[in-house]
Structures are given as structure tokens and as C-alpha cells.
Design an enzyme around this catalytic site. Structure first.
Site, PDB file in Angstrom:
ATOM      1  CE  LYS A   1      41.943  39.605  46.572  1.00 30.96           C
ATOM      2  NZ  LYS A   1      41.613  38.570  45.590  1.00 30.96           N
TER       3      LYS A   1
ATOM      4  N   GLY B   1      41.401  42.314  37.518  1.00 32.07           N
ATOM      5  CA  GLY B   1      42.201  41.102  37.626  1.00 32.07           C
ATOM      6  C   GLY B   1      41.413  39.879  37.191  1.00 32.07           C
TER       7      GLY B   1
ATOM      8  CG  ASP C   1      36.610  40.729  46.480  1.00 35.74           C
ATOM      9  OD1 ASP C   1      37.852  40.740  46.543  1.00 35.74           O
ATOM     10  OD2 ASP C   1      35.990  40.212  45.541  1.00 35.74           O
TER      11      ASP C   1
ATOM     12  CE  LYS D   1      34.072  43.569  40.420  1.00 33.55           C
ATOM     13  NZ  LYS D   1      35.429  43.013  40.390  1.00 33.55           N
TER      14      LYS D   1
ATOM     15  CD  GLN E   1      41.172  37.100  40.170  1.00 35.34           C
ATOM     16  OE1 GLN E   1      42.363  37.300  40.024  1.00 35.34           O
ATOM     17  NE2 GLN E   1      40.327  38.060  40.508  1.00 35.34           N
TER      18      GLN E   1
ATOM     19  NE  ARG F   1      33.914  32.438  37.825  1.00 30.61           N
ATOM     20  CZ  ARG F   1      34.658  33.366  38.446  1.00 30.61           C
ATOM     21  NH1 ARG F   1      34.351  34.645  38.332  1.00 30.61           N
ATOM     22  NH2 ARG F   1      35.697  33.018  39.179  1.00 30.61           N
TER      23      ARG F   1
HETATM   24  C1  S3P Z   1      37.217  36.690  41.907  1.00 26.04           C
HETATM   25  C2  S3P Z   1      38.087  36.083  42.750  1.00 26.04           C
HETATM   26  C3  S3P Z   1      38.765  36.767  43.862  1.00 26.04           C
HETATM   27  C4  S3P Z   1      38.168  38.135  44.150  1.00 26.04           C
HETATM   28  C5  S3P Z   1      37.848  38.883  42.904  1.00 26.04           C
HETATM   29  C6  S3P Z   1      36.862  38.103  42.047  1.00 26.04           C
HETATM   30  C7  S3P Z   1      36.598  35.890  40.824  1.00 26.04           C
HETATM   31  O1  S3P Z   1      40.131  36.918  43.537  1.00 26.04           O
HETATM   32  O2  S3P Z   1      39.015  38.893  44.965  1.00 26.04           O
HETATM   33  O3  S3P Z   1      37.284  40.137  43.207  1.00 26.04           O
HETATM   34  O4  S3P Z   1      35.582  36.327  40.263  1.00 26.04           O
HETATM   35  O5  S3P Z   1      37.118  34.808  40.519  1.00 26.04           O
HETATM   36  P1  S3P Z   1      41.167  35.733  43.838  1.00 26.04           P
HETATM   37  O6  S3P Z   1      40.718  34.553  43.090  1.00 26.04           O
HETATM   38  O7  S3P Z   1      42.508  36.194  43.360  1.00 26.04           O
HETATM   39  O8  S3P Z   1      41.132  35.572  45.327  1.00 26.04           O
END
Ligand code: S3P
Length: 523
Positions: free
Chosen positions: A433, A179, A406, A106, A255, A111
Site C-alpha cells: 500500500k 495507486g 484499508d 475516494k 485496482q 471512478r
Molecule cells: C481501491 C482498491 C484497493 C484499496 C485502495 C482503493 C480502489 O486497492 O486499497 O485504497 O478504489 O479500487 P487494491 O485494489 O490494490 O486492493
């Protein structure tokens, strides 16, 4: 019958090639869409129609498969799914066996679409995760002016607009449950002289966005309107010449880091992100692959310092998306706890910043072997063979959290089946989350007869070697709760039921048929 899903508003007269015939009437078209997908079609009012297409993203995917014209406008309200639940029960199963490829990663899928949209030229993506979260990002890239096309199963092409080249979207960008999609695109939009409204479903509207907006505002972007604490829906105004900043992330979050780096693409000079604990580095690896001037170095014991020189050009690339280790986590734990299982999972990404769960499961006594180790675009991958194993409780250190953030839900399931106590430390980020996963994990365990305790930011699970089961688990619009609870039910004494499986489609649309295919008993 599951419910709603989408109000679609397709102009009558739109010709959509639906199988053999070109459908001209609006109602016939809508009814055909439902029928083609095998869904019930109920016309409730002239504008609102109910079927069980799960979201705008699913519908868009279908439309793109059927070469719908770009004028087709689809309005969807995925949060309505909350009112129309699809429960499912998992019960003790025979050995899980076979070879299955879980869907594309994912994080990498989001990206690849975003960098493809910011690049000049064509990006070809194979193995893209066609889950709702990623499809929403694809939709956002289209709304921002990139050309995004599905060319085959999991095969997509993106023609980018160049760094800072996004066009102002005509409607709010809807990220559904995601998110990652939302926060990364905020970073990319921050470096464009446009205004965009960001929105999502009820779960995403409840999640904190300030963590990303703070650094973007320091760089020169502005939040024109937003909910309390920067909650969605919000309006973001970007700027072409952002200021490059040096930013120390307050929590280990890929993120936040990625949003700052994507904004930094538009800034003159060097944008630096410092993290005291390294988070997944897919953005850095992929930016380098697309031609960005980016360097990353060790910072302290567990951290990284990443420096990106902005205003360079990205060039379109060919991206092969490996299988998602966070999705593989579910069949892996299932195979460990279901007696006699022997399962093979090819092409699973083994980036060390994502494999904390595999390390932990091995420490617990889980047999997980790797073969055919290789790499693509800087991302390592391997074939995993997992065999049912006797597990024992372990202590998971807090510094491992970013590499398995996760996976704690499904680790907690494994911990319930282990002998002895498992202590998982430093789980504060689980609270923000898709749901409050710390509370949700404890609730899932307790309702199925497993003793556990939340102590500060730690979760302590008392494993007894078996799980009584028999509970109904509330999924709180969270795909990973649903999948973890269903995995638990495959080996528990009594069946485990989840109240809603709809959100599984955000990350692992084929989870239920794939698990059934290897022997899982769901009904
Ligand atoms: C992700 C970063 C994680 C993760 C999310 C995917 C990403 O979140 O929990 O499922 O692809 O950058 P955080 O960066 O907030 O920890």
C-alpha cells in the site's frame, strides 16, 4: 511553518481573478495565491518559490475556484513534502460528540471522474472528495482532453471524450500518492491510440505496477519505458483495438480488476475478469449506471466473474458520492475508544464489499447502529450512530480482508484498546500500500506500548484494555498511518505524536478540524 509545495510557473501577464482585483504580475500573482490561502510566501529564487500549499492538486483546486485561465501552468513536486514535515500530537480527550459528514468516497470519486471523462455528454458529480488523490485524477482527465470543472463545493462537471477518445497528454500524468488513480487511468489509457507518461510521488514510485501492466500488455498495450518491476515513472502506449481477454486476478484487487475492465471498454467482444475473492465492485456498478453492457456473477465461494462487452458507448450521468467508509473508520474507532462518546455519521456508504471493519468492530462489542438506509447509483448508504464501547479481541478471517483492506491500521488501534488478543489473518496486500502497512502498523503499536507480532501474513495484537501511548509514529508518506496514530492518542494514557500530517490531505483534507470539532484534542 510547513513547507513546500509547489514551484509554480505562471506566465506573467496571466489574468487571474484573485478576489477583487485582476492580478497581472507573475510575482504578485504567486504571492497572492499564497496569501489568499493564508500561507507564507517566500521567494527563494526567481523560479522556485516556497509556501505551504501542499501540492499541485491543492493549487489547481484553488485556481479552478478562482477561475484561473486554462493556460496557467503549474508545476509541483509534492514529494518535496518529505523534507518539510508537519508533526501533530493527540492527547486524551473528553467525549466525542456531534454529527459530522466525512468526505466523499475516494474510490467512487476517482471512478466518477474517469467514467465521466470516457462518457459522451455531461456528467454531474456531487459530494466529490476534494482530496489530493482525486484532484490529481481530475487533473489527469483534463490532461487527457476531457473538460473538468468545479461548479461549487464538492460539485463538479465532466464533459467526456468517449471511449478511446483520450488525447495524448503534453506532459507526464502526475498521480501524486494515489495507486488507484494511477492504475485505473492506465487501464483507460490502454484503450486509446496514445502514449502517456505515468508518474507519482516517492511512495507511488515504490509501488508495484506490474500487476496492472501484465493484463494490459496481454490486451495489446505496451510499456515503452519504465523502472524495474514496472515501477513509475513509466511510458504506456495504448491501442484502439485491444484484444478482449479472460483474466484471473492473482490477488483480490479492485485496482487490477478495474484497469482490465476500463481497457475492455475499447476491446471488441467480451472482456472477463475472474477473482477468487471479491474486491470492491464500484467499477462494475458505475459502468452499468453509465450504460455499459456488464454482468457479474458469483464464482466459487467468495469470488466473482465479471463480463464486459466492449466498444459500447457510455453516457454522462449524475453521480452522488456517498461518504467514505474508509474515512468514517477514523472517527468511528475514535468514538468507540473515547469514554462517553456518542457520534453520528450521515450518508456513509455501506456496500458490503467495504464494510468488513464495521462487521469486525461489532464482533468486538462496538455499538454501531444504522438508520436511514438507502441507495444511489447502486451504492447503499446509511446513517451510523457510534457509542463508546468496551471492546474485546476477535479473530478476523482472511476472506474478510478485501472488504476492509484499508482499515487494518485503525482496527489495530481498536485492538490495542480491546481486552484480549485480536488476530488479523491474510494481510499480505498491506505490504504494497502507500507504505508497508503491516510493518508500519506493528511499529505504531510497539512504540506506544502495545505488544504485537507479525506471523507470516497475520498480525496478532495483545489488547490490555488501555494503550500506554507516548510514542512518536513515523507516517512514511501514508495518510492512514497518520490518522490512525492520532486516533490512538485520543484515548491513550500518554499523548501520541505523528511526525507528519501532510499526507492526510490525500484522502481526508478536513480530518484535523473535523475531529477537533467533535472534541478531539490535537496540538
Ligand atoms: C481501491 C482498491 C484497493 C484499496 C485502495 C482503493 C480502489 O486497492 O486499497 O485504497 O478504489 O479500487 P487494491 O485494489 O490494490 O486492493
Amino acid at each position: 511553518m510547513t513547507a513546500v509545495v509547489a514551484d509554480f510557473d505562471v506566465p506573467s501577464g496571466t489574468a487571474v481573478n484573485s478576489g477583487a482585483a485582476n492580478v497581472k504580475s507573475k510575482t504578485t500573482l504567486e504571492s497572492n495565491i499564497c496569501q489568499c490561502l493564508g500561507f507564507e510566501f517566500l521567494s527563494v529564487s526567481p523560479r522556485v518559490r516556497y509556501g505551504n500549499i501542499k501540492s499541485r492538486a491543492t493549487l489547481e483546486l484553488w485556481m479552478s475556484c478562482k477561475q484561473a485561465t486554462s493556460e496557467d501552468r503549474i508545476l509541483a513536486h509534492s514529494d518535496r513534502r518529505a523534507d518539510h514535515k508537519t508533526p501533530l500530537e493527540a492527547r486524551v480527550s473528553g467525549p466525542l460528540a456531534g454529527k459530522v459528514r466525512v468526505p466523499g468516497d475516494k474510490s467512487i470519486s476517482h471512478r466518477a471522474l474517469i467514467l465521466g471523462a470516457l462518457a459522451v455528454g455531461e456528467t454531474r458529480i456531487s459530494g466529490l472528495l476534494e482530496g489530493e488523490d482525486v484532484l490529481n485524477t481530475a487533473g489527469a482527465m483534463r490532461d487527457l482532453g476531457a473538460k473538468v470543472e468545479r461548479t461549487g463545493n464538492f460539485a463538479w462537471k465532466v464533459w467526456g471524450v468517449g471511449v478511446s477518445g483520450f488525447a495524448e497528454p503534453g506532459a507526464p500524468l502526475d498521480f501524486g500518492n494515489s495507486g488507484t488513480g494511477c492504475r485505473l487511468v492506465m487501464g483507460a489509457v490502454a484503450g486509446c491510440p496514445i502514449t502517456a507518461i505515468f508518474d507519482g510521488d516517492a511512495s507511488l514510485r515504490a509501488r508495484p505496477m506490474r500487476r496492472v501492466l501484465d493484463p494490459l500488455e496481454l490486451m495489446g498495450a505496451r510499456v515503452a519505458e519504465g523502472g524495474e518491476g514496472g515501477r513509475l515513472p513509466l511510458t504506456l502506449k495504448g491501442a484502439r483495438d485491444l484484444l478482449p481477454i479472460t483474466y484471473r486476478t492473482p490477488v483480490a484487487s479492485a485496482q487490477i480488476k478495474s484497469a482490465v475492465l476500463l481497457a475492455g471498454l475499447a476491446a471488441p467482444g467480451v472482456t472477463t475478469v475472474i477473482e477468487s475473492e471479491a474486491s470492491r465492485d464500484h467499477t462494475e456498478l458505475m459502468l452499468r449506471f453509465f450504460g455499459a453492457d456488464i454482468v457479474s456473477a458469483q464464482e466459487g465461494k467468495h469470488g466473482r466473474k465479471i463480463a464486459l462487452t466492449g466498444q459500447g458507448e457510455l453516457h454522462g450521468e449524475e453521480v452522488m458520492v456517498p461518504a467514505d467508509p474508509s474515512s468514517a473508520a477514523f472517527p468511528i474507532v475514535a468514538a468507540l475508544i473515547v469514554e462517553g462518546s456518542d457520534l453520528v455519521l450521515p450518508d456513509v456508504m455501506t456496500n458490503p464489499l467495504r464494510t468488513g471493519l464495521f462487521t469486525t468492530l461489532r464482533e468486538m462489542g462496538g455499538v454501531i447502529e444504522e438508520s436511514n438506509v438507502r441507495g444511489d447509483a447502486g451504492e447503499p448508504m446509511a446513517e451510523l450512530r457510534v457509542r463508546a464501547s468496551k471492546l474485546r479481541g476477535v479473530e478476523v478471517p482472511p476472506e474478510r480482508a478485501p472488504s476492509m483492506i484499508d482499515e487494518y491500521l485503525v482496527l489495530a488501534v481498536a485492538a490495542g484498546f480491546a481486552e484480549g488478543t485480536t488476530i488479523m489473518r491474510g494481510l499480505q496486500e498491506l505490504r504494497v500500500k502507500e507504505s508497508d502497512r503491516l510493518e508500519a502498523t506493528a511499529a505504531m503499536l510497539r512504540i506506544n506500548g502495545v505488544s504485537c507480532e507479525i506471523s507470516g501474513d497475520d498480525l496478532i495484537v495483545e489488547g490490555k484494555g488501555h494503550v500506554p501511548g507516548g510514542g512518536l509514529v513515523a507516517t512514511h508518506m501514508d495518510h492512514r498511518i497518520a490518522m490512525s496514530a492520532l486516533v490512538m492518542g485520543l484515548a491513550s494514557d500518554k499523548p501520541v505524536k505523528v511526525d507528519d500530517t501532510a499526507f492526510i490531505a490525500t484522502s481526508f483534507p478536513d480530518f484535523i478540524p473535523m475531529m477537533r470539532g467533535i472534541g478531539a484534542e490535537f496540538s
